[in-house]
Every structure is written in structure tokens, then in C-alpha cells.
Motif scaffolding. Structure first.
Motif, mmCIF file in Angstrom:
data_model
loop_
_atom_site.group_PDB
_atom_site.id
_atom_site.type_symbol
_atom_site.label_atom_id
_atom_site.label_comp_id
_atom_site.label_asym_id
_atom_site.label_seq_id
_atom_site.Cartn_x
_atom_site.Cartn_y
_atom_site.Cartn_z
ATOM 1 N N ALA A 24 68.139 27.696 43.205
ATOM 2 C CA ALA A 24 68.602 28.364 41.979
ATOM 3 C C ALA A 24 69.905 27.740 41.491
ATOM 4 N N SER A 25 70.825 27.475 42.401
ATOM 5 C CA SER A 25 72.100 26.859 42.034
ATOM 6 C C SER A 25 71.870 25.459 41.475
ATOM 7 N N ALA A 26 71.031 24.680 42.153
ATOM 8 C CA ALA A 26 70.748 23.314 41.703
ATOM 9 C C ALA A 26 70.069 23.330 40.335
ATOM 10 N N GLN A 27 69.190 24.277 40.113
ATOM 11 C CA GLN A 27 68.517 24.384 38.809
ATOM 12 C C GLN A 27 69.568 24.498 37.697
ATOM 13 N N ARG A 28 70.605 25.291 37.954
ATOM 14 C CA ARG A 28 71.647 25.498 36.937
ATOM 15 C C ARG A 28 72.424 24.209 36.649
ATOM 16 N N TRP A 29 72.969 23.582 37.711
ATOM 17 C CA TRP A 29 73.790 22.406 37.440
ATOM 18 C C TRP A 29 72.964 21.208 36.982
ATOM 19 N N ILE A 30 71.732 21.091 37.455
ATOM 20 C CA ILE A 30 70.862 20.004 36.983
ATOM 21 C C ILE A 30 70.524 20.233 35.507
ATOM 22 N N ASN A 31 70.235 21.478 35.152
ATOM 23 C CA ASN A 31 69.945 21.804 33.760
ATOM 24 C C ASN A 31 71.145 21.465 32.864
#
Length: 156
Positions: free
Chosen positions: A54-61
Motif C-alpha cells: 500500500a505504501s509503495a503504491q502511493r509513492w510509485i503513483n
């Protein structure tokens, strides 16, 4: 192994991934050109938790929004590499020595373009595989796609 676009996206993501303590296993761009899907596979030595995804989804987005890699719409998928983990670098092939992998080459080598066998290490820029009782040497530059061949033991 990666297209120029995938390599560019990977290069843009890796510095932040290092800060976050995750490895970008690979990046894939698939689907229609008008609305492609960008798949980013992440991992850590301990595996990937839901919270890390979930965290990676945010920063990658956020990074993708800054890059705007495709005009119009695209989908972003962030996931763990799963049981059939992609192999992209010599370090990946070395790390998973002893595991069974499926390797597809860009062009046939000795009449063959798909190899299934046990990873037997790395020498220079070559991947070594035990295939059908022989040790095969495949240059990393000749590999189109490579994945671990996942297996599940249902006897436990």
C-alpha cells in the motif's frame, strides 16, 4: 529484457525504492497502447507485507504522476513478485542458484529458445543452468524473459 520505456521507469523508481528499503524486481508495461498497464514488482529480503504494498503504491503513483509516462490513461499495479518471480539481473540469477527457472531467449541457441532447468550460478555475463543433465551457458544479453518455476508442496 526491458524495453527502453520500462528501463526508464525502473531508473526513475530505484532511488526512492532504495530509500524505502524495497527492491524493484522489475517493471512491465503491458496491454493496449492507448491505456497500458504498468506493473511494478517489489520485494524485500523478508517478503512484502500488505502495508508495504500500500505504501509503495502511493509513492510509485506519485512518481508516475510526475513522469506522466503515457499520454492519457494508464493503470498502475504494484505487487510482490509471487511464486514465479521474474529474474532480471545477474544478481537475481545468482541469488536463486539451485532453484528451477524457465528462461526464454531472444533468438534460438542451438535450435532452442526456451530452457527449463536448475540455476547453476553466474560466470561473467553468463547465466549457468543445469538442463537435461547438461550445464548450459546463456548470455544475460540473450535472455528475453526469465522466471522462477514456482512449485507448491501440498503434502504438508
Amino acid at each position: 529484457m526491458l524495453t527502453a520505456k520500462e528501463q526508464s521507469l525502473l531508473a526513475s523508481l530505484e532511488p526512492r525504492a532504495e530509500q524505502e528499503g524495497v527492491e524493484i524486481v522489475t517493471v512491465e508495461v503491458v496491454g493496449a497502447k492507448k491505456a497500458p498497464t504498468i506493473r511494478v514488482y517489489i520485494d524485500t529480503p523478508e517478503g512484502v507485507s500488505f502495508d508495504q504494498l500500500a505504501s509503495a503504491q502511493r509513492w510509485i503513483n506519485d512518481i508516475m504522476d510526475e513522469l506522466d509516462p503515457f499520454p492519457g490513461a494508464y493503470m498502475l499495479e504494484v505487487s510482490s513478485p509471487g511464486i514465479d518471480r521474474p529474474l532480471r539481473t545477474l544478481e537475481h540469477f545468482s541469488r536463486f542458484e539451485g532453484e528451477v527457472a524457465v528462461v526464454t531467449t531472444k533468438a534460438p541457441i542451438d535450435g532452442r529458445s526456451k530452457w527449463t532447468g536448475k540455476l547453476a550460478g553466474v560466470e561473467g555475463e553468463d547465466v549457468l543452468m543445469d538442463v537435461d543433465g547438461l550445464t548450459e551457458r546463456i548470455a544475460l544479453s540473450e535472455i528475453k524473459r526469465a522466471r522462477l518455476k514456482g512449485s507448491v508442496d501440498f503434502s504438508s
